[in-house]
Design a protein around this motif. Structure first.
Motif, PDB file in Angstrom:
ATOM      1  N   TYR A  13       0.865  -1.176   0.000  1.00 11.96           N
ATOM      2  CA  TYR A  13       0.000   0.000   0.000  1.00 11.96           C
ATOM      3  C   TYR A  13       0.905   1.230   0.000  1.00 11.96           C
ATOM      4  O   TYR A  13       1.786   1.352   0.853  1.00 11.96           O
ATOM      5  CB  TYR A  13      -0.902   0.037   1.238  1.00 11.96           C
ATOM      6  N   PRO A  14       0.696   2.159  -0.882  1.00 15.59           N
ATOM      7  CA  PRO A  14       1.542   3.361  -0.886  1.00 15.59           C
ATOM      8  C   PRO A  14       1.242   4.225   0.333  1.00 15.59           C
ATOM      9  O   PRO A  14       0.087   4.368   0.738  1.00 15.59           O
ATOM     10  CB  PRO A  14       1.142   4.073  -2.184  1.00 15.59           C
ATOM     11  N   PRO A  15       2.260   4.804   0.942  1.00 17.85           N
ATOM     12  CA  PRO A  15       2.017   5.692   2.082  1.00 17.85           C
ATOM     13  C   PRO A  15       1.358   6.983   1.639  1.00 17.85           C
ATOM     14  O   PRO A  15       1.524   7.425   0.502  1.00 17.85           O
ATOM     15  CB  PRO A  15       3.418   5.945   2.640  1.00 17.85           C
ATOM     16  N   VAL A  16       0.611   7.589   2.523  1.00 17.24           N
ATOM     17  CA  VAL A  16      -0.014   8.879   2.220  1.00 17.24           C
ATOM     18  C   VAL A  16       1.045   9.966   2.063  1.00 17.24           C
ATOM     19  O   VAL A  16       0.910  10.868   1.234  1.00 17.24           O
ATOM     20  CB  VAL A  16      -1.016   9.253   3.336  1.00 17.24           C
ATOM     21  N   ARG A  17       2.101   9.861   2.847  1.00  8.89           N
ATOM     22  CA  ARG A  17       3.196  10.839   2.775  1.00  8.89           C
ATOM     23  C   ARG A  17       4.485  10.138   3.196  1.00  8.89           C
ATOM     24  O   ARG A  17       4.433   9.107   3.890  1.00  8.89           O
ATOM     25  CB  ARG A  17       2.892  12.065   3.660  1.00  8.89           C
ATOM     26  N   PRO A  18       5.625  10.652   2.825  1.00  9.07           N
ATOM     27  CA  PRO A  18       6.878   9.942   3.091  1.00  9.07           C
ATOM     28  C   PRO A  18       7.294   9.907   4.548  1.00  9.07           C
ATOM     29  O   PRO A  18       8.103   9.066   4.946  1.00  9.07           O
ATOM     30  CB  PRO A  18       7.901  10.714   2.246  1.00  9.07           C
ATOM     31  N   ALA A  19       6.765  10.814   5.343  1.00  2.02           N
ATOM     32  CA  ALA A  19       7.121  10.861   6.766  1.00  2.02           C
ATOM     33  C   ALA A  19       5.898  11.273   7.572  1.00  2.02           C
ATOM     34  O   ALA A  19       5.033  12.006   7.083  1.00  2.02           O
ATOM     35  CB  ALA A  19       8.264  11.844   7.006  1.00  2.02           C
ATOM     36  N   ILE A  20       5.833  10.772   8.798  1.00  4.01           N
ATOM     37  CA  ILE A  20       4.747  11.102   9.723  1.00  4.01           C
ATOM     38  C   ILE A  20       5.368  11.817  10.918  1.00  4.01           C
ATOM     39  O   ILE A  20       6.354  11.332  11.486  1.00  4.01           O
ATOM     40  CB  ILE A  20       4.018   9.821  10.177  1.00  4.01           C
ATOM     41  N   PRO A  21       4.838  12.970  11.319  1.00  4.15           N
ATOM     42  CA  PRO A  21       5.448  13.697  12.434  1.00  4.15           C
ATOM     43  C   PRO A  21       5.389  12.911  13.741  1.00  4.15           C
ATOM     44  O   PRO A  21       4.371  12.324  14.077  1.00  4.15           O
ATOM     45  CB  PRO A  21       4.631  14.988  12.519  1.00  4.15           C
ATOM     46  N   VAL A  22       6.509  12.912  14.451  1.00  2.00           N
ATOM     47  CA  VAL A  22       6.644  12.206  15.720  1.00  2.00           C
ATOM     48  C   VAL A  22       6.783  13.227  16.838  1.00  2.00           C
ATOM     49  O   VAL A  22       7.699  14.062  16.817  1.00  2.00           O
ATOM     50  CB  VAL A  22       7.863  11.261  15.721  1.00  2.00           C
ATOM     51  N   TYR A  23       5.870  13.154  17.797  1.00  5.38           N
ATOM     52  CA  TYR A  23       5.893  14.032  18.964  1.00  5.38           C
ATOM     53  C   TYR A  23       6.306  13.193  20.171  1.00  5.38           C
ATOM     54  O   TYR A  23       5.775  12.094  20.371  1.00  5.38           O
ATOM     55  CB  TYR A  23       4.514  14.632  19.222  1.00  5.38           C
ATOM     56  N   LEU A  24       7.218  13.711  20.960  1.00  7.66           N
ATOM     57  CA  LEU A  24       7.711  12.966  22.111  1.00  7.66           C
ATOM     58  C   LEU A  24       7.311  13.649  23.408  1.00  7.66           C
ATOM     59  O   LEU A  24       7.410  14.877  23.532  1.00  7.66           O
ATOM     60  CB  LEU A  24       9.229  12.841  22.055  1.00  7.66           C
ATOM     61  N   ALA A  25       6.857  12.844  24.359  1.00  6.51           N
ATOM     62  CA  ALA A  25       6.573  13.349  25.697  1.00  6.51           C
ATOM     63  C   ALA A  25       7.855  13.296  26.514  1.00  6.51           C
ATOM     64  O   ALA A  25       8.607  12.324  26.438  1.00  6.51           O
ATOM     65  CB  ALA A  25       5.486  12.498  26.353  1.00  6.51           C
ATOM     66  N   GLY A  26       8.095  14.337  27.280  1.00  5.74           N
ATOM     67  CA  GLY A  26       9.294  14.355  28.112  1.00  5.74           C
ATOM     68  C   GLY A  26       9.071  15.193  29.344  1.00  5.74           C
ATOM     69  O   GLY A  26       8.443  16.255  29.283  1.00  5.74           O
ATOM     70  N   VAL A  27       9.586  14.715  30.482  1.00  3.65           N
ATOM     71  CA  VAL A  27       9.494  15.450  31.741  1.00  3.65           C
ATOM     72  C   VAL A  27      10.878  15.885  32.211  1.00  3.65           C
ATOM     73  O   VAL A  27      11.125  17.055  32.460  1.00  3.65           O
ATOM     74  CB  VAL A  27       8.791  14.603  32.823  1.00  3.65           C
ATOM     75  N   GLY A  28      11.783  14.922  32.330  1.00  2.00           N
ATOM     76  CA  GLY A  28      13.130  15.229  32.793  1.00  2.00           C
ATOM     77  C   GLY A  28      13.952  15.943  31.743  1.00  2.00           C
ATOM     78  O   GLY A  28      13.597  15.990  30.558  1.00  2.00           O
ATOM     79  N   PRO A  29      15.091  16.503  32.140  1.00  2.00           N
ATOM     80  CA  PRO A  29      15.908  17.298  31.208  1.00  2.00           C
ATOM     81  C   PRO A  29      16.438  16.492  30.028  1.00  2.00           C
ATOM     82  O   PRO A  29      16.458  16.987  28.902  1.00  2.00           O
ATOM     83  CB  PRO A  29      17.045  17.831  32.086  1.00  2.00           C
ATOM     84  N   ALA A  30      16.870  15.256  30.253  1.00  2.41           N
ATOM     85  CA  ALA A  30      17.440  14.463  29.163  1.00  2.41           C
ATOM     86  C   ALA A  30      16.379  14.091  28.141  1.00  2.41           C
ATOM     87  O   ALA A  30      16.611  14.168  26.923  1.00  2.41           O
ATOM     88  CB  ALA A  30      18.114  13.207  29.718  1.00  2.41           C
ATOM     89  N   MET A  31      15.193  13.684  28.605  1.00  2.00           N
ATOM     90  CA  MET A  31      14.139  13.294  27.682  1.00  2.00           C
ATOM     91  C   MET A  31      13.586  14.519  26.939  1.00  2.00           C
ATOM     92  O   MET A  31      13.246  14.436  25.755  1.00  2.00           O
ATOM     93  CB  MET A  31      13.021  12.576  28.430  1.00  2.00           C
TER      94      MET A  31
END
Length: 335
Positions: free
Chosen positions: A153-171
């Motif tokens: 199946y062809p993808p709708v777009r070449p990339a999908i945005p990735v959002y990351l949850a983070g609390v501490g400074p490193a994350m």
């Protein structure tokens, strides 16, 4: 009044009610609806949200990054992006050690490294699954070696945005480095965002900062505070958030909540131990005008603010009424 984009996390006593709330949010002018992962599966809920809406963005907020393989997460993201017509935001988070090990049987080690490698592997699958070419990744925590596979199946777009949850400074720094966006937990004041979060995220072009906010609206400000207090109490009972409360000069107030928790009160029953100042500084609680003014304080700091009603210690009828107030405010601010 300059305000961030308005996102919404719909609540429902049933999945159908949750979907109805999402449709109302779309009609009111919200930009994105988010599907959390705790009592329901985030990808399944997001699929239902995508199928029942037409134009609003749909996000997993957040899906557990380690409880599924990167390959399965990528396939789910591709399916959701197809179902939504390219409206998906893939929100991922690590969860805490006990949840991973005791609930999901997942080994916990070096979460920052593992999340970095997990996101890399997910993106490789999203970009290459339809080509039939080998997909290889060899990290210290994640390994991917795919041969003889082509997703037909062809993808709708070449990339999908990735959002990351983070609390501490490193994350948080990791989100700014490799993510397309960052998602906060429910207690993130403008001052804390400005001093502790934004410097760690950096200033990458196109990166979206999404502040999650516990939002309680009532004609009586005292009733709004009472509704939001349970959420604050839940977070205050966890030592992980000590720095957050100390930053807001609420260390003593947090300690009183911890003592109430140790004294036998359940995590959902700590509202009575929460001082009004804790609610005022860490949530959006008050009349419609007061909450609108608080939202405006995030202008220039956050790209979006994700509003959700408080649920801790509240009956469904009260949550339902609070959610309706949020939808009314979204409609008013979106005009």
């Amino acid at each position: 009044m300059t305000i961030p984009a308005l996102h919404f996390q719909p609540w429902g006593e049933t999945l159908q009610e949750q979907l109805d709330a999402a449709r109302r949010a779309e009609a009111a002018g919200a930009a994105v609806v988010w599907a959390p992962e705790l009592h329901r599966s985030a990808p399944v809920t997001a699929a239902a949200l995508a199928a029942r809406t037409a134009t609003i963005g749909v996000g997993t907020g957040i899906a557990l990054a380690f409880a599924r393989s990167p390959f399965l997460t990528a396939l789910s993201a591709l399916d959701l992006d197809e179902l939504s017509g390219g409206r998906l935001r893939l929100g991922l988070g690590t969860g805490v050690q006990r949840l991973n090990e005791d609930w999901h049987g997942v080994t916990w080690s070096r979460p920052v490294t593992r999340l970095r490698e997990t996101v890399t592997a997910i993106r490789l699958v999203i970009a290459g699954a339809h080509t039939g070419e080998p997909i290889d990744f060899e990290g210290s925590a994640v390994r991917l070696r795919v041969r003889g596979y082509r997703r037909p199946y062809p993808p709708v777009r070449p990339a999908i945005p990735v959002y990351l949850a983070g609390v501490g400074p490193a994350m948080t720094a990791l989100a700014g480095e490799i993510g397309d966006g960052w998602i906060s937990h429910e207690l993130c004041s403008p001052s804390y965002l400005a001093s502790h979060v934004l410097p760690r995220l950096g200033a990458k072009e196109g990166f979206e900062v999404v502040v999650s906010a516990c939002c309680a609206i009532d004609a009586d400000p005292a009733q709004a505070r009472a509704a939001a207090a349970g959420v604050v109490g839940f977070y205050a009972s966890v030592r992980t958030y000590a720095d957050l409360f100390a930053f807001h000069d609420l260390a003593d107030e947090q300690q009183r909540v911890i003592e109430a928790f140790r004294g036998g009160l359940p995590a959902d029953g700590l509202a009575g131990a929460v001082a009004p100042a804790m609610v005022d500084r860490l949530t959006l609680a008050g009349t419609p005008d007061q909450v609108a003014a608080r939202i405006a304080e995030y202008g220039g700091l956050a790209g979006a603010i994700k509003l959700s009603p408080p649920t801790h210690g509240l009956p469904p009828s009260r949550i339902r009424a609070l959610q309706q107030q949020i939808l009314r405010l979204i409609e008013e601010l979106s005009r």
